[in-house]
Design an enzyme around this catalytic site. Structure first.
Site, mmCIF file in Angstrom:
data_model
loop_
_atom_site.group_PDB
_atom_site.id
_atom_site.type_symbol
_atom_site.label_atom_id
_atom_site.label_comp_id
_atom_site.label_asym_id
_atom_site.label_seq_id
_atom_site.Cartn_x
_atom_site.Cartn_y
_atom_site.Cartn_z
ATOM 1 N N GLY A 104 -28.369 -35.204 -24.734
ATOM 2 C CA GLY A 104 -27.021 -35.769 -24.752
ATOM 3 C C GLY A 104 -25.994 -34.815 -24.193
ATOM 4 N N GLY A 105 -26.448 -33.809 -23.461
ATOM 5 C CA GLY A 105 -25.531 -32.795 -22.941
ATOM 6 C C GLY A 105 -24.590 -33.319 -21.876
ATOM 7 N N THR A 107 -23.193 -36.328 -21.746
ATOM 8 C CA THR A 107 -22.096 -36.993 -22.460
ATOM 9 C C THR A 107 -21.170 -35.975 -23.106
ATOM 10 O OG1 THR A 107 -23.477 -38.935 -22.891
ATOM 11 C CG2 THR A 107 -21.534 -38.631 -24.286
ATOM 12 N N ARG A 146 -21.450 -27.451 -16.573
ATOM 13 C CA ARG A 146 -21.860 -28.227 -15.409
ATOM 14 C C ARG A 146 -20.683 -28.934 -14.749
ATOM 15 N NH1 ARG A 146 -25.673 -33.618 -16.055
ATOM 16 N NH2 ARG A 146 -25.307 -34.508 -13.976
ATOM 17 N N TRP A 151 -23.498 -25.645 -11.601
ATOM 18 C CA TRP A 151 -24.695 -24.902 -12.011
ATOM 19 C C TRP A 151 -24.651 -23.501 -11.403
ATOM 20 C CZ3 TRP A 151 -26.707 -27.412 -15.825
ATOM 21 C CH2 TRP A 151 -26.776 -28.805 -15.833
ATOM 22 N N HIS A 156 -29.637 -26.076 -15.183
ATOM 23 C CA HIS A 156 -29.997 -26.023 -16.607
ATOM 24 C C HIS A 156 -30.425 -24.612 -17.015
ATOM 25 C CE1 HIS A 156 -29.669 -30.256 -17.709
ATOM 26 N NE2 HIS A 156 -30.206 -30.556 -16.525
ATOM 27 N N HIS A 202 -37.601 -39.629 -17.738
ATOM 28 C CA HIS A 202 -36.761 -39.121 -16.648
ATOM 29 C C HIS A 202 -37.620 -38.584 -15.503
ATOM 30 C CE1 HIS A 202 -32.821 -38.197 -15.161
ATOM 31 N NE2 HIS A 202 -33.070 -36.905 -15.045
ATOM 32 N N ILE A 324 -24.911 -43.658 -30.001
ATOM 33 C CA ILE A 324 -25.725 -44.609 -29.238
ATOM 34 C C ILE A 324 -27.192 -44.357 -29.567
ATOM 35 C CG2 ILE A 324 -26.367 -45.418 -26.944
ATOM 36 C CD1 ILE A 324 -23.667 -44.458 -25.935
#
Length: 434
Positions: A104-105, A107, A146, A151, A156, A202, A324
Site C-alpha cells: 500500500g506504499g 497510496t 517516490r 527513485w 524500491h 503483479h 480497501i
C-alpha cells in the site's frame, strides 16, 4: 429619566451577555465539542476562536476491547510506545519513505504529497509523476520519496541502500554538503500472505523491478549471488507454484530483507553463514530498525495508521484514509496447504509482522490514552476558565442593572437591622441584671 434609560438599555445587553455565557458552556474556546457536519467523509468542521477548520476525527475506540485483542508476546517500554518526532519542516529535517512492494506504499506515498495540510503544499502538476515538496520559503525538499524525489537511490531501495545513499543525494540536490540533517524514516507493512499473493499477481502481469540496484557494501549482487528466476524479458503468466519454487525469489521474506542491515550477513552472499544464523540476524536487525523508525503503518489498519502519523509528526491530513479490502490478493482463492507453504516461505516476515502488529496496536492504545489525559486536562482548564467568565459576567450584569445602588441600600438596611438587634439584646441583658 437617566435611570429609566439605563433600565431600557440593560435588557439587550443582558440578553447578549447571557447568550455569550451559554455559548461558552456549550462550545468553549479551543475545545473539540463544537463540530459541524462536512460534505467530506471522515471530516468535520470544528469551531475555535480563529474560525472554522476542517479536521479529521478518529472515532473513540473501546480501549478495553482493544486490550483484549492484543496478544502480549513482546515487552515494550514506554519509550518505545510513545512516538513523537520533533519534525522541523522549516529546518534541515527530512522524512524518508522506505517503500516496500505491495504494502500500500503507492497510496500512502500519494497521501504524503497531496493530502497533508502544509503551510506550503507540495506542487503536483497534472501529468507529472513527481511533486515538488519544498520547505516554506526555501528551494529544499523536506520529503524523500517516490513521488517527490523519485527513485534517487534505486527502484524500491531498502534500508541498507537508503541509509548510505540518502545523505549523499540530499547534499547534491540542495548543494549543502556541510549541513547535518535529521532523517526520519517511515514505512508501511502488510500481512505477509496477502503481500506475497499481491506481488505474485503483479509479476504475473509483467512486473520485474529489473532496475532495482540492491546495493550493499558499495556494490550490487553478482549473478551467482542473486540468480534470476526466469528467462526472457519478464515472468508474465507465471503460475503460483512456479513463483513459490524459485529459491532466489526476492518476494520471499521481502519485508525482513528490506528492513534489515544486510551488511551484517554478508549482503547477498549466502555462503557467509548458515541459513539459520542468517535468518536470526536478519530478523533481529529488521525488528530493531522498525522499532527505531520514526513511524510505520499497517495496510490493514488505515485509520489507525493515519491517526498515529498525525500524532507522531503533529501534521494533519486533509482527507481521511480509506480502508480497501477488495484487493487482487483478497480475490485469490488458495487452499490451506498452499497457505502453509506461503507462510513457510515467509517465516521471517510472519514473525516480523506479528511483532510489528503488536507494537503498532500498543502504540495506538498508548497514544489514545495519552490523548484522553490531555483532553481531560484541557476540559478542566476550560471549565475553570468558564467559571471565571461566569463570575465576571454576573458581576458586570449586576453593575449594568443598577445593582450597585440597590446593594448600597441593602447594606444600609442590614446595618439598621443589626443595630436594632444589638439594642434589643443589650436591653434584655440589663433586665436580667436588674
Amino acid at each position: 429619566m437617566e435611570e429609566k434609560f439605563n433600565r431600557l438599555i440593560f435588557i439587550p445587553i443582558a440578553a447578549v451577555l447571557f447568550l455569550m455565557i451559554g455559548y461558552q458552556y456549550v462550545c468553549p474556546a479551543d475545545s473539540n465539542t463544537c463540530f459541524f457536519s462536512s460534505e467530506e467523509p471522515g471530516l468535520v468542521e470544528r469551531y475555535s476562536g480563529s474560525g472554522f477548520h476542517l479536521v479529521y476525527t478518529e472515532p473513540d475506540a473501546d480501549e478495553e476491547e482493544l486490550q483484549s485483542k492484543i496478544t502480549a508476546r513482546f515487552n515494550f517500554t514506554d519509550r518505545e510506545l510513545d512516538r513523537h518526532a520533533d519534525f522541523n519542516i522549516r529546518g534541515d529535517d527530512v522524512m524518508v519513505f522506505l517503500h516496500i512492494q505491495k504494502t500500500g506504499g503507492t497510496t500512502f506515498g500519494r497521501h504524503l504529497v497531496k493530502n497533508i495540510q502544509l503551510e506550503q503544499p507540495c506542487d503536483c502538476m497534472p501529468g507529472q509523476r513527481k511533486c515538488t515538496c519544498h520547505r516554506p520559503g526555501k528551494a529544499e525538499s523536506w520529503l524523500f520519496s517516490r513521488f517527490s524525489t523519485g527513485w534517487s537511490c534505486g527502484l524500491h531501495a531498502d534500508w541498507t541502500e537508503l541509509t548510505s545513499c540518502v545523505p549523499v543525494v540530499m547534499n547534491k540536490r540542495d548543494k549543502k554538503s556541510k549541513i547535518k540533517r535529521n532523517f526520519y524514516y517511515i514505512t508501511m507493512l502488510r500481512d505477509p500472505v496477502s503481500r506475497y499473493l499481491s506481488e505474485w499477481k503483479h509479476v504475473q502481469r509483467g512486473a520485474t523491478w529489473k532496475t532495482a540496484l540492491h546495493m550493499c557494501d558499495g556494490r550490487p549482487p553478482t549473478q551467482d549471488e542473486l540468480p534470476a528466476c526466469y528467462n526472457g524479458e519478464d515472468w508474465t503468466g507465471v503460475p503460483l507454484a512456479d513463483f513459490m519454487n524459485c529459491p532466489s525469489n526476492l518476494a520471499n521474506n521481502r519485508q525482513v530483507r528490506m528492513l534489515a542491515d544486510l551488511s551484517l550477513v554478508g549482503c547477498y552472499n549466502m555462503s557467509s553463514m548458515s541459513e539459520l544464523d542468517r535468518g536470526h540476524m536478519l530478523l533481529a536487525s529488521a525488528k530493531a530498525n522498525l522499532r527505531n523508525m520514526a513511524f510505520y503503518g499497517l495496510t490493514e489498519f488505515q485509520r489507525k495508521t493515519q491517526y498515529l502519523f498525525e500524532r507522531t509528526f503533529g501534521l494533519r491530513f486533509i482527507r481521511a484514509f480509506t480502508q480497501i479490502n477488495s484487493t487482487r490478493a483478497a480475490s485469490v482463492g488458495i487452499s490451506e496447504k498452499v497457505r502453509w507453504r506461503i507462510e513457510g516461505l515467509n517465516a521471517l516476515d510472519m514473525e516480523l509482522y506479528e511483532y510489528a502488529k503488536e507494537l503498532f496496536l500498543r502504540r495506538y492504545q498508548y497514544s489514545r490514552q495519552k490523548q484522553h489525559q490531555e483532553e481531560r486536562l484541557r476540559r478542566r482548564q476550560e471549565r475553570q476558565h468558564r467559571q471565571q467568565l461566569h463570575r465576571t459576567y454576573l458581576s458586570e450584569l449586576w453593575r449594568l442593572g443598577g445593582g450597585g445602588k440597590e446593594e448600597d441600600e441593602e447594606e444600609e438596611e442590614e446595618e439598621k437591622v443589626l443595630a436594632n438587634v444589638a439594642t434589643t439584646e443589650d436591653y434584655s441583658s440589663q433586665v436580667v441584671r436588674w
